[in-house]
Design an enzyme around this catalytic site. Structure first.
Site, PDB file in Angstrom:
ATOM      1  N   HIS A  64       5.234 148.959  -4.376  1.00 26.78           N
ATOM      2  CA  HIS A  64       5.611 149.434  -2.914  1.00 26.78           C
ATOM      3  C   HIS A  64       6.717 150.458  -2.997  1.00 26.78           C
ATOM      4  O   HIS A  64       7.353 150.554  -3.683  1.00 26.78           O
ATOM      5  CB  HIS A  64       5.988 148.123  -2.250  1.00 26.78           C
ATOM      6  CG  HIS A  64       7.222 147.433  -2.485  1.00 26.78           C
ATOM      7  ND1 HIS A  64       8.437 147.903  -1.969  1.00 26.78           N
ATOM      8  CD2 HIS A  64       7.572 146.275  -3.380  1.00 26.78           C
ATOM      9  CE1 HIS A  64       9.568 147.031  -2.247  1.00 26.78           C
ATOM     10  NE2 HIS A  64       8.977 146.308  -3.300  1.00 26.78           N
ATOM     11  N   ASP A 178      14.439 148.560  -6.059  1.00 25.44           N
ATOM     12  CA  ASP A 178      13.378 147.907  -5.416  1.00 25.44           C
ATOM     13  C   ASP A 178      12.661 148.300  -4.097  1.00 25.44           C
ATOM     14  O   ASP A 178      13.086 148.400  -3.113  1.00 25.44           O
ATOM     15  CB  ASP A 178      14.039 146.451  -4.869  1.00 25.44           C
ATOM     16  CG  ASP A 178      12.869 145.363  -4.552  1.00 25.44           C
ATOM     17  OD1 ASP A 178      11.767 145.574  -4.691  1.00 25.44           O
ATOM     18  OD2 ASP A 178      13.398 144.295  -3.700  1.00 25.44           O
ATOM     19  N   GLU A 208       5.886 146.106   2.023  1.00 22.99           N
ATOM     20  CA  GLU A 208       6.026 144.896   1.131  1.00 22.99           C
ATOM     21  C   GLU A 208       7.183 143.915   1.744  1.00 22.99           C
ATOM     22  O   GLU A 208       6.903 142.767   1.667  1.00 22.99           O
ATOM     23  CB  GLU A 208       6.289 145.310  -0.224  1.00 22.99           C
ATOM     24  CG  GLU A 208       6.063 144.123  -1.309  1.00 22.99           C
ATOM     25  CD  GLU A 208       7.473 143.488  -1.422  1.00 22.99           C
ATOM     26  OE1 GLU A 208       7.543 142.658  -2.439  1.00 22.99           O
ATOM     27  OE2 GLU A 208       8.278 144.156  -1.329  1.00 22.99           O
ATOM     28  N   ASP A 231       7.280 145.430  -9.826  1.00 26.47           N
ATOM     29  CA  ASP A 231       8.339 145.339  -8.998  1.00 26.47           C
ATOM     30  C   ASP A 231       9.569 144.776  -9.888  1.00 26.47           C
ATOM     31  O   ASP A 231       9.499 144.643 -11.019  1.00 26.47           O
ATOM     32  CB  ASP A 231       8.041 144.294  -8.041  1.00 26.47           C
ATOM     33  CG  ASP A 231       8.666 144.244  -6.672  1.00 26.47           C
ATOM     34  OD1 ASP A 231       9.662 144.792  -6.605  1.00 26.47           O
ATOM     35  OD2 ASP A 231       7.954 143.745  -5.453  1.00 26.47           O
ATOM     36  N   HIS A 323      18.637 144.444  -3.637  1.00 28.17           N
ATOM     37  CA  HIS A 323      18.774 144.306  -2.193  1.00 28.17           C
ATOM     38  C   HIS A 323      20.349 144.615  -1.845  1.00 28.17           C
ATOM     39  O   HIS A 323      21.075 144.229  -0.880  1.00 28.17           O
ATOM     40  CB  HIS A 323      18.585 143.055  -1.334  1.00 28.17           C
ATOM     41  CG  HIS A 323      17.014 143.001  -1.095  1.00 28.17           C
ATOM     42  ND1 HIS A 323      16.292 142.356  -0.285  1.00 28.17           N
ATOM     43  CD2 HIS A 323      15.919 143.852  -2.047  1.00 28.17           C
ATOM     44  CE1 HIS A 323      14.809 142.449  -0.439  1.00 28.17           C
ATOM     45  NE2 HIS A 323      14.605 143.228  -1.244  1.00 28.17           N
TER      46      HIS A 323
END
Length: 362
Positions: A64, A178, A208, A231, A323
């Protein structure tokens, strides 16, 4: 190694929150063009690179393009911006960070994330984690009118303002690994493939982080005979975490997913495809680890249950602090993920594909 790092740096530093992947998309098309026979972009912005194989069997690889971001939902009279999350944030990681906001005309406006100073916080509340409603972005404006002059408005989106940096021992840090590292692995793999037994669809997917949206569309369109998602995965191999909670370790090779998911349900990788990837890794001498992750999933879930069903699995790159503004990975793990993906595709001959097809019992 250095060419992979250069590729990851370009992708990582690009601006591309969910639904606004244009800058990343342009890079993907540029990098993909010399190594595929056809490129097209669908109505929602997924990029498909098609590399023809010796048979009509179709393999799909998905990574993604989007990263988590913020969207302006209110402009204060004083010029501060209130925001909502686009994707899953831990608010603690946002306080004191620099951000880039895309203005109406495409300009990039810099700002910082602020919250109420601890000096004027009620006693006992100073160390409480902030909520998104407590945060705001300061772009230097002193009024809503000044904000408007910059082209920032409700609906403007923002991402973290962080550069790609080398640490020691070929470990790197940056934002949006990510899943820009998955994109880098996919693009790097295309450079290694020449004569392949299957027709490969390398798909850079959108949205995503907000529900696996792009992969759902792509799976319907390609209808592959098997699919592999690329991923990041959680590497909790840090002080304070028990070995059982590591999920994966940085520096130990790509992770081959057994299952993932959480409260909404588990995704179990297709057993035959998963075992095939493991067999290839062992035969090729590629370091790898098996992964069980409770919490989070990948594009493989969106692909697997389309039409009559698609055998799907995931190759993951172990990444610390996912994240956050300072995601960390070892370049070797990503390069080995690319070697594993390339070897899997090269070895997926007709006999293997037919072993995945539905069986009619007499």
């Amino acid at each position: 190694m250095q060419d992979f790092k250069a590729l990851l740096k370009r992708l990582s530093e690009a601006f591309g929150p969910s639904g606004f992947e244009d800058e990343v998309r342009d890079l993907v098309i540029e990098e993909m063009r010399p190594y595929v026979d056809q490129i097209f972009v669908d109505k929602w912005g997924n990029v498909y690179g098609v590399k023809k194989g010796r048979t009509e069997y179709r393999a799909m690889v998905a990574a993604h393009m989007d990263e988590i971001g913020l969207v302006v939902d209110h402009v204060e009279k004083s010029g501060f911006l209130r925001v909502k999350p686009v994707g899953g944030w831990n608010e603690v990681t946002l306080v004191g960070q620099r951000v880039i906001i895309k203005a109406r005309d495409g300009r990039k406006i810099r700002g910082v994330v602020g919250t109420r100073p601890p000096h004027i916080t009620p006693p006992g509340k100073e160390r409480e984690a902030p909520e998104m409603k407590d945060l705001f972005i300061d772009i230097g404006a002193s009024s809503a009118e000044e904000v408007a002059k910059l082209g920032v408005e409700v609906g403007s989106v923002a991402v973290l303002d962080r550069e790609f940096v080398d640490l020691a021992y070929d470990v790197v840090t940056g934002k949006a690994f990510d899943d820009r590292v998955g994109l880098a692995v996919m693009l790097y793999t295309l450079r290694q493939l020449d004569d392949i037994p299957v027709t490969l669809y390398a798909v850079a997917t959108v949205q995503e982080e907000v529900g696996l949206r792009g992969a759902s569309i792509a799976a319907e369109r390609v209808n592959p005979h098997y699919a592999i998602a690329l991923d990041t995965t959680v590497a909790s191999d840090v002080p304070g975490a028990s070995e059982r909670d590591y999920v994966a370790r940085v520096g130990k090779g790509p992770a081959i997913k057994v299952l993932d998911g959480g409260r909404a349900g588990l995704f179990i990788a297709h057993p035959r495809l998963r075992d095939f990837i493991v067999e290839v890794a062992r035969r090729e001498g590629i370091p790898h680890q098996l992964e069980v992750l409770y919490g989070g999933t990948t594009d493989a879930l969106a692909i697997a249950f389309r039409r009559e069903g698609v055998p799907a699995a995931t190759i993951s790159i172990p990444t610390r602090y996912i994240h956050s503004p300072v995601e960390v990975l070892k370049v070797d793990d990503a390069v080995n993920a690319s070697k594993l993906l390339a070897a899997t595709i090269r070895n997926s001959d007709s006999n293997f594909i037919e072993s995945l097809l539905e069986k009619h019992i007499k």
